[in-house]
Design a protein around this motif. Sequence first.
Motif, short mmCIF file in Angstrom:
data_model
loop_
_atom_site.label_atom_id
_atom_site.label_comp_id
_atom_site.label_asym_id
_atom_site.label_seq_id
_atom_site.Cartn_x
_atom_site.Cartn_y
_atom_site.Cartn_z
N GLY A 145 9.79 6.75 -3.95
CA GLY A 145 10.64 7.49 -2.88
C GLY A 145 11.58 6.50 -2.31
O GLY A 145 11.81 5.38 -2.81
N PRO A 146 12.43 7.04 -1.77
CA PRO A 146 13.70 6.20 -1.29
C PRO A 146 13.02 5.12 -0.31
O PRO A 146 12.10 5.22 0.14
N GLY A 147 13.97 3.95 -0.22
CA GLY A 147 13.35 2.71 0.49
C GLY A 147 13.22 3.13 2.03
O GLY A 147 12.33 2.62 2.69
N ASP A 148 14.27 3.83 2.48
CA ASP A 148 14.21 4.30 3.84
C ASP A 148 12.86 4.97 4.29
O ASP A 148 12.25 5.04 5.39
N GLN A 149 12.41 5.77 3.21
CA GLN A 149 11.17 6.49 3.46
C GLN A 149 9.89 5.52 3.30
O GLN A 149 9.10 5.65 3.98
N ASN A 150 9.95 4.92 2.05
CA ASN A 150 8.56 4.12 1.68
C ASN A 150 8.50 2.70 2.30
O ASN A 150 7.42 2.18 2.51
N ARG A 151 9.62 2.12 2.43
CA ARG A 151 9.77 0.78 3.07
C ARG A 151 11.09 0.67 4.06
O ARG A 151 11.97 0.00 3.61
N PRO A 152 11.09 1.28 5.04
CA PRO A 152 12.11 1.10 5.94
C PRO A 152 12.43 -0.26 6.47
O PRO A 152 11.45 -1.08 6.58
N GLY A 153 13.65 -0.67 6.35
CA GLY A 153 14.16 -2.03 6.69
C GLY A 153 14.05 -3.11 5.48
O GLY A 153 14.63 -4.21 5.74
N GLN A 154 13.80 -2.53 4.23
CA GLN A 154 13.72 -3.46 3.36
C GLN A 154 14.90 -3.32 2.51
O GLN A 154 15.52 -2.24 2.03
N ASN A 155 15.64 -4.52 2.14
CA ASN A 155 16.75 -4.54 1.52
C ASN A 155 16.69 -4.32 -0.08
O ASN A 155 16.79 -5.39 -0.88
N GLY A 156 16.50 -3.27 -0.65
CA GLY A 156 16.22 -2.85 -2.13
C GLY A 156 14.99 -3.30 -2.52
O GLY A 156 14.27 -3.85 -1.83
N PRO A 157 14.90 -2.94 -3.73
CA PRO A 157 15.57 -1.92 -4.74
C PRO A 157 15.18 -0.49 -4.28
O PRO A 157 14.46 -0.32 -3.51
N GLU A 158 15.78 0.41 -5.12
CA GLU A 158 15.66 1.88 -4.92
C GLU A 158 15.29 2.25 -6.28
O GLU A 158 16.07 2.16 -7.36
N PRO A 159 14.33 3.51 -6.27
CA PRO A 159 13.46 3.70 -5.30
C PRO A 159 12.16 2.46 -5.38
O PRO A 159 12.11 1.81 -6.18
N VAL A 160 11.29 2.79 -4.43
CA VAL A 160 10.10 1.98 -4.48
C VAL A 160 8.77 2.96 -4.43
O VAL A 160 9.02 4.02 -3.95
N GLY A 161 7.52 2.33 -4.60
CA GLY A 161 6.26 2.84 -4.23
C GLY A 161 6.06 3.19 -2.86
O GLY A 161 6.72 2.49 -1.95
N GLN A 162 4.78 3.50 -2.71
CA GLN A 162 4.42 3.45 -1.50
C GLN A 162 3.17 2.28 -0.90
O GLN A 162 2.54 2.21 -2.05
N ASN A 163 2.97 2.15 0.25
CA ASN A 163 1.99 0.83 0.60
C ASN A 163 0.48 1.63 0.21
O ASN A 163 -0.31 0.57 -0.38
N PRO A 164 0.02 2.65 0.53
CA PRO A 164 -1.18 3.04 0.47
C PRO A 164 -1.70 3.39 -0.86
O PRO A 164 -0.58 3.55 -1.79
N ASN A 165 -2.94 3.25 -1.32
CA ASN A 165 -3.44 3.74 -2.77
C ASN A 165 -3.59 5.24 -2.68
O ASN A 165 -3.20 5.73 -1.91
N GLY A 166 -4.33 5.51 -4.14
CA GLY A 166 -4.36 7.03 -4.18
C GLY A 166 -5.39 7.74 -3.27
O GLY A 166 -5.25 8.92 -3.22
N GLN A 167 -6.02 6.92 -2.59
CA GLN A 167 -6.92 7.52 -1.45
C GLN A 167 -6.30 7.87 -0.01
O GLN A 167 -6.95 8.36 0.75
N GLY A 168 -5.07 6.99 0.11
CA GLY A 168 -4.42 7.01 1.32
C GLY A 168 -5.00 5.72 2.19
O GLY A 168 -4.41 5.75 3.32
N LEU A 169 -5.50 4.75 1.28
CA LEU A 169 -5.97 3.68 2.15
C LEU A 169 -5.21 2.42 2.14
O LEU A 169 -4.42 2.31 0.93
N ASN A 170 -4.95 1.67 3.16
CA ASN A 170 -4.24 0.31 3.21
C ASN A 170 -5.38 -0.54 2.57
O ASN A 170 -5.98 -1.02 3.22
N LEU A 171 -5.03 -1.04 1.43
CA LEU A 171 -5.77 -1.77 0.63
C LEU A 171 -6.12 -3.45 1.13
O LEU A 171 -7.33 -4.02 1.02
N ASN A 172 -5.29 -3.57 1.84
CA ASN A 172 -5.18 -4.87 2.71
C ASN A 172 -6.10 -4.89 4.00
O ASN A 172 -5.71 -5.64 4.81
N ARG A 173 -6.80 -3.60 4.21
CA ARG A 173 -7.46 -3.38 5.37
C ARG A 173 -8.88 -3.05 4.94
O ARG A 173 -9.84 -2.86 5.67
#
Length: 529
Positions: A145-173
């Motif tokens: 997805g667009p950086g503004d959607q998946n990583r707001p405030g991140q300076n590139g690249p475009e596009p990028v993935g999203q932080n949660p996994n396939g279950q919708g979980l934040n793996l670093n929690r």
Amino acid sequence: MGQAFRTIALVSVFLAPGLSAQTTRAERTDYRQTSTYADVVAFLDSLQTITHDLRLGTIATSPEGRVVPYVIASRPLVSSPAEAQRSGKPVIYLQANIHAGEVEGKEAAQMLLRDLTAGPLRPLLDKIVLLVVPIYNTDGNERWGPGDQNRPGQNGPEPVGQNPNGQGLNLNRDYVKMEAPETRGSAALILQWDPDLLMDLHTTNGSYHGYVLTYAPGLNPNANPAVALVRDRMLPSLRQRMQQRYKQPTFSYGNFRNQDPDSLSQGWETYDARPRFGTNWMGLRGRLSILSEGYSNADFRTRVSATYNFVREVLELAGSQAALIRSAVRESDRARPESLVVRSKLAPPVVQEVVAEITRDAGAGTNGYARRRRTGVYRSIRMPVFDRFTSARQEAVPRGYLIPARLTDIVQLLRRQGVTVERISRPLRTPVQQFTVDSLLVDSLFEGHRSVQIDGKWRNEPLDSAITAGWFRVTTDQPLGTLAAYLLEPASEDGVVTWNLLDRELQPGQPYPILRARQPLSGPSVLVP
């Protein structure tokens, strides 16, 4: 675990002659794009064809069915965890892309694998055994997805993935509750290989500051020699190396308490002490851990460069200090603290110089990352730096815990964590302590959980005749005894109570079902597999 799988191709900014075929997508596109899952797999496959210093395996299959690859790299190549331990070299676990929108770690990990096994960093591989998971969150990586959607405030690249996994979980929690297959697979790999050091590669966003990368050790205040070695010796040395060798300024991870120019002096504050975060979890286990956070406002090329350089310096430092690292790990395994911090708070700060970028308010109608407008003006400001935690509540560490036979979910979690658990074969009579719940607080919903916090007190009880065959015992006289106690203590801020494993058992005025043993636990028992 440990099975070979089909691999893929890769390349880096630090190319040795003859390696032009092994490049990453970031390198091929002049840092306009980041690697897809297929890119990473192809990169690893290609790399395997030109070097004998690595072997590939899988740690898990993701919720959406993708294989999560890992790489073992060493020279000579070790064939087993036992061989790695016999080598005397530090075993290092490097993990990238746990938050799949934070992409520089994924690129740097691929480049390092190439340069360590078939490039200019090959001599370094004589000194370490390296486990690398370059694309930990495979499902999140493919949710482009667009950086503004998946990583707001991140300076590139475009596009990028999203932080949660396939279950919708934040793996670093997920390192306490272990609900994701990625977490369980990673924990199994760590139990198998017992790495001395874990590095977790991220991108930070939030404050505007003057550092290309920030870092943190394990922050849980249940300290041990391994955590102390990272915090007090390794990280200061790494900061110096990054500045002297690469002119890349780094600092302790955190954010300004207030970004407004007139309020910057309020201080700089780190994040969290709970072991749901991977590097805190590893520190609580008595191992070295380092969190790396590339600066989201730096361009993608700079973030990859800083991450590559930082990891390289960690590997070189670890390789040169093998005896010191192994000594700290052994001492941590032998440590038997008398008390345990179950709740934390920020420790008193130390005043330091922190480089801030002076920003302006962007005006009405803006919020979040857009609320501040950057100026390119930097200022070094003396301010309190809150970079560690201390105790908000402590408990005495008992000789062990006794768990009723019905609480098999808790036993299963302890075993996933690597804690030794035994099933009692005969009735047991021993003096115990019992905790009475005085109050119970339920928090807001987070990823399917409403975290629970209880208060109350432990009280001595006489010889208990209710401990029958089939109960479980967990002694604290084991390498993971501190972790076991932290998970089982009812007032813990991140234990089995927190994550709803005992919701049906808890009522104000009623006893907590798990008992504490006041004397060493003995008698016939069977190890729980």
